[in-house]
Structures are given as C-alpha cells and as structure tokens.
Design an enzyme around this catalytic site. Sequence first.
Site, PDB file in Angstrom:
ATOM      1  N   LYS A 114       0.844  -1.406  -0.125  1.00 44.17           N
ATOM      2  CA  LYS A 114       0.086  -0.029  -0.137  1.00 44.17           C
ATOM      3  C   LYS A 114       0.865   1.409  -0.041  1.00 44.17           C
ATOM      4  CE  LYS A 114      -2.073  -1.309   3.885  1.00 44.17           C
ATOM      5  NZ  LYS A 114      -1.769  -2.506   4.097  1.00 44.17           N
ATOM      6  N   ARG A 150      -9.542   1.054   7.929  1.00 45.06           N
ATOM      7  CA  ARG A 150      -9.001  -0.218   8.323  1.00 45.06           C
ATOM      8  C   ARG A 150     -10.074  -1.202   8.972  1.00 45.06           C
ATOM      9  NH1 ARG A 150      -3.338   0.432   8.140  1.00 45.06           N
ATOM     10  NH2 ARG A 150      -1.867  -1.456   8.496  1.00 45.06           N
ATOM     11  N   ARG A 180      12.606  -7.469   5.534  1.00 44.18           N
ATOM     12  CA  ARG A 180      12.512  -6.056   5.019  1.00 44.18           C
ATOM     13  C   ARG A 180      13.174  -4.989   6.027  1.00 44.18           C
ATOM     14  NH1 ARG A 180       6.290  -3.302   4.827  1.00 44.18           N
ATOM     15  NH2 ARG A 180       6.021  -3.626   6.958  1.00 44.18           N
ATOM     16  N   ARG A 197      11.277  -2.575  11.310  1.00 43.98           N
ATOM     17  CA  ARG A 197      10.363  -2.087  11.963  1.00 43.98           C
ATOM     18  C   ARG A 197       9.828  -2.772  13.433  1.00 43.98           C
ATOM     19  NH1 ARG A 197       5.154  -0.445   8.291  1.00 43.98           N
ATOM     20  NH2 ARG A 197       4.033  -1.650   9.739  1.00 43.98           N
ATOM     21  N   ARG A 218      -1.289  -9.214  13.371  1.00 47.84           N
ATOM     22  CA  ARG A 218      -1.503  -8.294  12.427  1.00 47.84           C
ATOM     23  C   ARG A 218      -2.564  -8.887  11.244  1.00 47.84           C
ATOM     24  NH1 ARG A 218       4.099  -6.021  10.746  1.00 47.84           N
ATOM     25  NH2 ARG A 218       3.389  -4.690   9.261  1.00 47.84           N
TER      26      ARG A 218
END
Length: 207
Positions: free
Chosen positions: A8, A81, A120, A153, A164
């Site tokens: 996104k 969301r 990542r 992160r 999540r």
Amino acid sequence: MGPPASGKGTQAEMISTRFDLEAVSTGAMLRREQEAGTEIGQAASELTRKGELVPDAMITELVKIWLAEKEGGFVLDGYPRTVPQAEALEALLAENGTPLDTVIFFDVPFEVISDRILNRVGCTACGRIFKIGLQVQSEEAVCPACGGELIRRADDTVEALKRRMEEYQAKTAPLIAFYEQRGLLQRIAAGGQPEEVFGKVADHLER
Ligand code: ADP
C-alpha cells in the site's frame, strides 16, 4: 486497502507522484507521533508493536485533522481499516462534498506477505524500504540509496505479524464487502514487483 505489507505504502507513493495527489499513511503518521513522543504516539506504540490496531476514534481524529487542510484530491493509505472507520470517513467526506472515487484492494498471498515482512528493512534517513538478500545482504548494511542506518520496524516480527494478520482478517477484510456493495472496489493482484503492480493501478485510475 490490503493485508500488511501488501504494498500500500509503495503504491500510494507511486500514485502520488504520477497523478500529483497528496498521499497520507496512517501507519507512518502513528510512527511520527511515536518518534515525537506525543500522547497519541505513546498510546499507540504498545498496540502497534504487538500488531494490534489503535482505537478507531484516535486514528479518525488524526485523519480528520489531515483532511481539513486538503484542497484537491488525495490518496489514503492504511485508512480506513475497520467498518466503523469506513463509516466515519464516509460521513467526513460527505460533509466536505468529496466522496471516494475508488478503493483499491491489493490482493497478496500470505506466503508473499510473510516473506516481505520478515525480510524487510527501512532507512532511518530517507525512508526507503529494502529486501534483505536482494538489495542489501543483511540488516547491518547501510542504505544503498543514501548511506543511512537501516532498521527493522518494531512490528515486523513473527509474533506481531501473526497478530496483524488476525486483526486484518477480523476487522479489515469485512471492508471488501462494504466497498463492493458501494461499487467502489477494484481488486488488483499485487504479489509481483512494484512496477508491475503499479502498471495495473495506473490503468485502473486512468479509466
Ligand atoms: P502495515 O499495513 O504494513 O501493517 P502500517 O504502517 O499501515 O502497516 O500500520 C502499522 C500499524 O499502525 C498497524 O499495525 C496498526 O497498529 C496501526 N494503524 C495504522 N493505520 C491504522 C488504522 N487505520 N486503524 C488502526 N490502526 C492503524
């Protein structure tokens, strides 16, 4: 909209540049609040670290403040969301006389999500995201673009990812039907490279 790490943020940036629209990410907004140590940031930090959503009223207030300053079009990344957020947004936009033109759903298989999230790192200086094993060899490397420090992160962990995904299934996935009913949903297969996905996004937006 889409599951965590469905791209996104990357696509919002690309849309913003190509179509000259301002983009906002509620996830990035919360991370900025956390860095600045504001009350909202402190309240959000524990929840986001665990992979839980922050309360609807808190995030809607941030979006409302952001929207109040907008003149032209915009791209929302990571908001709404939940169904209550979508209803709040509908009411806000109706007040402003700027209804949504389209909602893009980035459809990505779970294996791809998990590979993207667990491998990542992001640059603390320029904000770019890199894949370990592809653009950088380890998280100790420096940013290939600017030499800045790379970090993972706080919510890119196996435990937080599980939470999540649960939050996504329970609270966000119902938005697919919500926007389908309104004739606004465009589903885009987004498991490929950013440029390939953006090709499909741009085709849809130009139509
Ligand atoms: P991702 O989509 O990759 O999970 P984001 O950067 O969009 O990550 O969001 C990170 C975290 O910020 C979310 O897991 C959630 O805790 C919080 N957050 C962001 N946007 C919202 C929102 N609209 N409502 C509730 N929580 C949000």
